[in-house]
Scaffold this motif. Sequence first.
Motif, short mmCIF file in Angstrom:
data_model
loop_
_atom_site.label_atom_id
_atom_site.label_comp_id
_atom_site.label_asym_id
_atom_site.label_seq_id
_atom_site.Cartn_x
_atom_site.Cartn_y
_atom_site.Cartn_z
N TYR A 1 -2.08 -5.08 0.33
CA TYR A 1 -3.17 -4.32 -0.26
C TYR A 1 -3.89 -5.16 -1.32
N LYS B 1 -1.42 5.43 -4.81
CA LYS B 1 -0.78 5.47 -3.50
C LYS B 1 0.74 5.56 -3.60
N HIS C 1 1.39 1.46 5.36
CA HIS C 1 1.21 2.60 4.47
C HIS C 1 2.31 2.57 3.42
N GLU D 1 2.09 7.82 1.11
CA GLU D 1 1.03 8.09 2.08
C GLU D 1 1.61 8.62 3.39
N LEU D 2 2.68 7.98 3.85
CA LEU D 2 3.29 8.41 5.11
C LEU D 2 3.86 9.82 4.98
N LYS E 1 1.01 12.29 5.20
CA LYS E 1 0.47 12.42 6.55
C LYS E 1 1.44 13.13 7.48
#
Length: 165
Positions: free
Chosen positions: A78, A99, A27, A31-32, A35
């Motif tokens: 990615y 991202k 990630h 993103e982390l 979350k």
Amino acid sequence: MTDATPRRSAYSRLLDRAMRILAMRDHSEQELRRKLGAVLPGKNEEEQEQATPEDIEKVIAWCHEQHYLDDARFAERYIASRGRKGYGPQRIRQELQQKGISRNACDSAFADCEVDWEQQARDQAERKFGAPLPRTFPEKAKVQRFLLYRGYYMEDIQAIYRNFE
């Protein structure tokens, strides 16, 4: 009756959550953070709590120290993954920026990748429209629109027809 087991700290539960998230796939840091910023689940409604920004920062720092979180590695993987699925560099670059990957990290990851985007665009066009690519103007326009949607640069698309065999 109360439960005799001691509750784990929010930091400990947040760290476990980060490890579970990163065990699935790489990630980006953004993103982390997103979350981890969600409500920490508990066994009942009273135990649910919001993670503090300090705990999130400590978990992110720990993940960086342990090399579990690396935006450059994420970008390289990615690009390889999305490239195998037939997407072009323009679309992949946009997705990486969404991202939270910096422009410099994107540029270095694209410089390190060994993908022939022109050949990949040709392969995608042949997969969609057949081996001898269309030669009429309306059909060429369809191919062009398809490849632009997939994220290929116009130079790569034009090179398909310029270097037609």
